[in-house]
Design an enzyme around this catalytic site. Structure first.
Site, PDB file in Angstrom:
ATOM      1  N   HIS A   1       0.853  -1.186   0.000  1.00 23.77           N
ATOM      2  CA  HIS A   1       0.000   0.000   0.000  1.00 23.77           C
ATOM      3  C   HIS A   1       0.884   1.229   0.000  1.00 23.77           C
ATOM      4  CE1 HIS A   1      -3.183   2.780   1.122  1.00 23.77           C
ATOM      5  NE2 HIS A   1      -3.990   1.854   0.663  1.00 23.77           N
TER       6      HIS A   1
ATOM      7  N   ASP B   1      -7.999  -5.488   0.060  1.00 26.17           N
ATOM      8  CA  ASP B   1      -8.509  -6.302  -1.045  1.00 26.17           C
ATOM      9  C   ASP B   1      -8.121  -7.764  -0.946  1.00 26.17           C
ATOM     10  OD1 ASP B   1      -9.835  -4.289  -2.390  1.00 26.17           O
ATOM     11  OD2 ASP B   1      -7.959  -3.518  -3.183  1.00 26.17           O
TER      12      ASP B   1
HETATM   13  N1  CMC Z   1       4.267  -7.461  -4.811  1.00 22.35           N
HETATM   14  C1  CMC Z   1       5.612  -7.414  -4.934  1.00 22.35           C
HETATM   15  N2  CMC Z   1       6.358  -6.313  -4.769  1.00 22.35           N
HETATM   16  C2  CMC Z   1       5.721  -5.188  -4.445  1.00 22.35           C
HETATM   17  C3  CMC Z   1       4.320  -5.149  -4.263  1.00 22.35           C
HETATM   18  C4  CMC Z   1       3.589  -6.331  -4.460  1.00 22.35           C
HETATM   19  N3  CMC Z   1       2.269  -6.357  -4.316  1.00 22.35           N
HETATM   20  N4  CMC Z   1       3.930  -3.885  -3.940  1.00 22.35           N
HETATM   21  C5  CMC Z   1       5.044  -3.153  -3.906  1.00 22.35           C
HETATM   22  N5  CMC Z   1       6.135  -3.935  -4.200  1.00 22.35           N
HETATM   23  C6  CMC Z   1       7.538  -3.494  -4.209  1.00 22.35           C
HETATM   24  C7  CMC Z   1       7.827  -2.677  -5.443  1.00 22.35           C
HETATM   25  O1  CMC Z   1       8.302  -3.466  -6.506  1.00 22.35           O
HETATM   26  C8  CMC Z   1       8.861  -1.718  -4.929  1.00 22.35           C
HETATM   27  O2  CMC Z   1      10.108  -2.366  -4.912  1.00 22.35           O
HETATM   28  P1  CMC Z   1      11.478  -1.527  -5.155  1.00 22.35           P
HETATM   29  O3  CMC Z   1      11.551  -0.543  -4.035  1.00 22.35           O
HETATM   30  O4  CMC Z   1      12.519  -2.579  -5.115  1.00 22.35           O
HETATM   31  O5  CMC Z   1      11.325  -0.884  -6.504  1.00 22.35           O
HETATM   32  C9  CMC Z   1       8.466  -1.474  -3.478  1.00 22.35           C
HETATM   33  O6  CMC Z   1       7.718  -2.632  -3.087  1.00 22.35           O
HETATM   34  C10 CMC Z   1       7.587  -0.233  -3.271  1.00 22.35           C
HETATM   35  O7  CMC Z   1       6.486  -0.327  -4.154  1.00 22.35           O
HETATM   36  P2  CMC Z   1       5.918   0.873  -5.005  1.00 22.35           P
HETATM   37  O8  CMC Z   1       5.331   0.361  -6.269  1.00 22.35           O
HETATM   38  O9  CMC Z   1       6.951   1.947  -5.119  1.00 22.35           O
HETATM   39  O10 CMC Z   1       4.784   1.369  -4.048  1.00 22.35           O
HETATM   40  P3  CMC Z   1       3.572   2.270  -4.442  1.00 22.35           P
HETATM   41  O11 CMC Z   1       3.215   3.010  -3.202  1.00 22.35           O
HETATM   42  O12 CMC Z   1       3.840   3.087  -5.652  1.00 22.35           O
HETATM   43  O13 CMC Z   1       2.420   1.223  -4.823  1.00 22.35           O
HETATM   44  C11 CMC Z   1       0.616  -0.298  -4.640  1.00 22.35           C
HETATM   45  C12 CMC Z   1       1.432   0.803  -3.948  1.00 22.35           C
HETATM   46  C13 CMC Z   1      -0.622  -0.608  -3.801  1.00 22.35           C
HETATM   47  C14 CMC Z   1       0.138   0.211  -6.021  1.00 22.35           C
HETATM   48  C15 CMC Z   1       1.499  -1.561  -4.793  1.00 22.35           C
HETATM   49  O14 CMC Z   1       1.891  -2.042  -3.521  1.00 22.35           O
HETATM   50  C16 CMC Z   1       0.810  -2.669  -5.600  1.00 22.35           C
HETATM   51  O15 CMC Z   1       0.848  -2.659  -6.830  1.00 22.35           O
HETATM   52  N6  CMC Z   1       0.134  -3.642  -4.882  1.00 22.35           N
HETATM   53  C17 CMC Z   1      -0.630  -4.670  -5.566  1.00 22.35           C
HETATM   54  C18 CMC Z   1      -1.973  -4.110  -6.000  1.00 22.35           C
HETATM   55  C19 CMC Z   1      -2.919  -3.921  -4.832  1.00 22.35           C
HETATM   56  O16 CMC Z   1      -3.098  -4.812  -4.005  1.00 22.35           O
HETATM   57  N7  CMC Z   1      -3.599  -2.741  -4.791  1.00 22.35           N
HETATM   58  C20 CMC Z   1      -4.608  -2.436  -3.778  1.00 22.35           C
HETATM   59  C21 CMC Z   1      -4.209  -1.348  -2.858  1.00 22.35           C
HETATM   60  S1  CMC Z   1      -5.299  -1.189  -1.454  1.00 22.35           S
HETATM   61  C22 CMC Z   1      -6.843  -0.763  -2.091  1.00 22.35           C
HETATM   62  C23 CMC Z   1      -6.866   0.466  -2.940  1.00 22.35           C
HETATM   63  O17 CMC Z   1      -6.098   1.420  -2.758  1.00 22.35           O
HETATM   64  O18 CMC Z   1      -7.675   0.504  -3.835  1.00 22.35           O
END
Ligand code: CMC
Length: 440
Positions: free
Chosen positions: A316, A374
Site C-alpha cells: 500500500h 482487497d
Molecule cells: N508485490 C511485490 N512487490 C511489491 C508489491 C507487491 N504487491 N507492492 C510493492 N512492491 C515493491 C515494489 O516493486 C517496490 O520495490 P522496489 O523498491 O525494489 O522498486 C516497493 O515494493 C515499493 O512499491 P511501489 O510500487 O513503489 O509502491 P507504491 O506506493 O507506488 O504502490 C501499490 C502501492 C498498492 C500500487 C502496490 O503495492 C501494488 O501494486 N500492490 C498490488 C496491488 C494492490 O493490491 N492494490 C490495492 C491497494 S489497497 C486498495 C486500494 O487502494 O484501492
C-alpha cells in the site's frame, strides 16, 4: 452542520537555500490536528521561479481535509476521528455515510431522517432502465458504471448547481442511494435477469443483496449474517483519504464540473488494478496459483524485477503496517464462510498460506508489504455469490460516499481553485517548422 475545513496555520517556517544562486527563501509551515507538518509552497514558484517535482504525489498534500486520517506506519484509519474498527463493529453503513458527510454521528432523529431520505432516493428514473439496453450483455460492469453514473447528470437537472448547498446535498443523497441500484442493474443486465426495483422495507445492505440476488418469481429471504458482512464491507471501503480515485474526483470537481460527472471520473480511476481493481485481481491470481505447492513460484515472480507480476492484495502506498481494514475483513471472511458452511475453500487455503509465507519473507518484511483490504474481500464476495467482475463495482458502491463527502468539502472550501499541476518539460525546445520534403 457544516463540514467546512478549519484552516491549518502555524507560526513555524522552513528555510531553503538555492545552492546555485545562494538565495535564501522562507516558507510557512502548516500544522493539522495530527499527522506530519506541511510546508506551504503555494508561493514557491512566485518567489523562487522553480517548480517542485513530485510525481505520484508521495510528499505532496494537495488539500486540507477533515474527513479521514491515516497513520500508515501505525496502521491507523480514522473517519472524523472514529477508528475504523469501532465503526465496523458498532455502527452501520448509512450511519458512517452521515458521519463522513456531516462530520458527526447522527442522533436518533437525524439518523431516522437520513435513512428515510436515502431509502426514498434509491429508485432511478425509469428511462435509465432502457439506457442499459445500449450496452452489450458482456460489458464489464465497471464500464456500465462509468457510463451510467455519468449519465445521471442528464436526468437530474435539479441537482447540478454546485453553488446551491441544497442542490449539492440532493446530489450527494442521490448518488449514495442510486449507485447501488445502478450496480445491481448492471449485474442483472449482464446475466439477463429482470431488474429488481428497490424495497423500502429493507435496510441499505439488505436491499442491495435483494436487488442483486432476488428474482420476481419467488420471495427473497435476506440472510442476516451476509447482510451484516455486506454492510461491513461497505463501511471498510467508505473512504480512504486522498487516494487516486478521490484525488481524481477532487481534480475533476475543481473545474466546477457537475457532481455526477465527478463521481463517474472517480469510478474510472478506481477500476485500475493498482487501486480498486485489485480485489478482482486477487481472485484471478489465486486461481492462477491454483495449488499451494505453486506459491513459492509466484512469490519468486513477484520479487523478480524483470517480471511485471506483483502479489495482488499486498502493499500500500500509505500503510507500511497491517492495513487495519484487512484485519476486520479476515474476521468477516471467516464469519461468512462459517455461515455458508464452506469448510474447505481451496482459494481461501491458498490465500492463508500465501499470507503466511509472504509475511515471513525478507523481501516483504523489508519493503513493509502487508496484506491490504482487497486481499480477503474477494474471497468473501465470491462466497456470497458475486462474480469477480462485480468486486470493484461493490468497492465503487461503498466509496461513493467518500467521493461525495470529499467533493462537497472541496466545493465548500472558500479558497478552492482549479487543480492545475505543473511539469518538468523534457521535450524539444522551440524549432522551425519542417517542410515535408525535408522530413526523414
Ligand atoms: N508485490 C511485490 N512487490 C511489491 C508489491 C507487491 N504487491 N507492492 C510493492 N512492491 C515493491 C515494489 O516493486 C517496490 O520495490 P522496489 O523498491 O525494489 O522498486 C516497493 O515494493 C515499493 O512499491 P511501489 O510500487 O513503489 O509502491 P507504491 O506506493 O507506488 O504502490 C501499490 C502501492 C498498492 C500500487 C502496490 O503495492 C501494488 O501494486 N500492490 C498490488 C496491488 C494492490 O493490491 N492494490 C490495492 C491497494 S489497497 C486498495 C486500494 O487502494 O484501492
Amino acid at each position: 452542520m457544516s463540514s467546512a475545513v478549519p484552516q491549518a496555520k502555524s507560526q513555524q517556517t522552513v528555510t531553503m537555500i538555492d545552492n546555485a544562486t545562494g538565495k535564501k527563501f522562507e516558507f510557512p509551515v502548516m500544522e493539522g490536528t495530527v499527522g506530519p507538518r506541511v510546508v506551504d509552497i503555494r508561493k514557491f514558484y512566485a518567489e523562487t521561479g522553480m517548480f517542485t517535482y513530485d510525481p505520484g504525489f508521495t510528499s505532496t498534500a494537495a488539500c486540507e481535509s477533515a474527513v479521514t486520517y491515516i497513520d500508515g506506519d501505525k496502521g491507523v484509519l480514522l473517519h472524523r476521528g472514529y477508528s475504523i474498527k469501532e465503526l465496523a463493529e458498532k455502527s452501520d453503513f448509512l450511519e458512517v455515510c452521515y458521519l463522513l458527510l456531516h462530520g458527526e454521528l447522527p442522533n436518533k432523529p437525524q439518523k431516522t431522517e437520513f435513512v428515510t431520505t436515502i431509502t426514498r432516493h434509491t429508485m432511478v428514473h425509469e428511462q435509465i432502465l432502457s439506457f442499459f439496453s445500449g450496452f452489450r450483455r458482456d460489458s464489464h460492469p465497471m464500464a456500465v458504471m462509468v457510463g451510467t453514473v455519468g449519465a445521471l447528470a442528464a436526468f437530474y437537472h435539479d441537482s447540478l448547481d454546485i453553488d446551491d448547498p441544497k442542490q449539492r446535498e440532493l446530489a450527494a443523497h442521490r448518488m449514495i442511494a442510486k449507485v447501488p441500484t445502478i450496480a445491481a442493474l448492471a449485474y442483472k443486465y449482464s446475466i439477463g435477469q429482470p431488474f429488481m426495483h428497490p424495497r423500502n422495507d429493507l435496510n441499505f445492505s439488505e436491499n442491495f443483496l435483494y436487488m442483486t440476488f432476488g428474482i420476481p418469481s419467488e420471495p427473497y429471504k435476506v440472510n442476516p449474517v451476509l447482510a451484516r458482512a455486506m454492510d461491513r464491507i461497505f463501511i471498510l471501503h467508505a473512504d480512504h483519504e486522498q487516494n487516486a480515485s478521490t484525488s481524481t474526483v477532487r481534480l475533476a470537481g475543481s473545474s466546477r464540473a457537475n457532481p455526477f460527472a465527478c463521481i463517474s471520473s472517480g469510478i474510472a480511476s478506481l477500476w485500475g488494478r493498482a487501486h480498486g481493481g485489485a480485489n478482482e485481481a486477487v481472485l484471478d491470481m489465486l486461481h492462477q496459483i491454483g495449488d499451494k505447492s505453486r506459491i513459492p513460484e509466484f512469490i519468486a515472480r513477484s520479487k523478480d524485477k524483470n517480471d511485471t507480476f506483483r502479489l495482488m492484495g499486498f502493499g500500500h502506498r500509505v500503510y507500511k503496517n497491517y492495513d487495519p481494514r484487512a484485519e476486520i475483513m479476515r474476521k468477516t471472511c471467516k464469519e461468512v464462510l462459517d455461515e455458508l458452511g464452506i469448510k474447505d475453500d481451496p482459494l481461501l487455503d491458498i490465500a492463508v498460506e500465501l499470507e503466511k509465507i509472504a509475511l515471513q519473507d525478507p523481501y516483504f518484511i523489508e519493503k513493509k508489504l502487508y496484506p491490504n483490504v482487497d486481499f480477503y474481500s474477494g474471497i468473501i464476495l465470491k462466497a456470497m455469490g458475486f462474480p469477480t467482475s462485480m468486486f470493484t463495482v461493490l468497492f465503487a458502491v461503498a466509496r461513493t460516499v467518500g467521493w461525495v463527502s470529499q467533493w462537497k468539502e472541496m466545493i465548500e472550501e472558500p479558497t478552492q481553485r482549479i487543480g492545475r499541476p505543473r511539469q518538468l518539460y523534457t521535450g524539444t525546445p522551440e524549432r522551425p517548422f519542417l517542410p515535408m520534403d525535408k522530413r526523414k
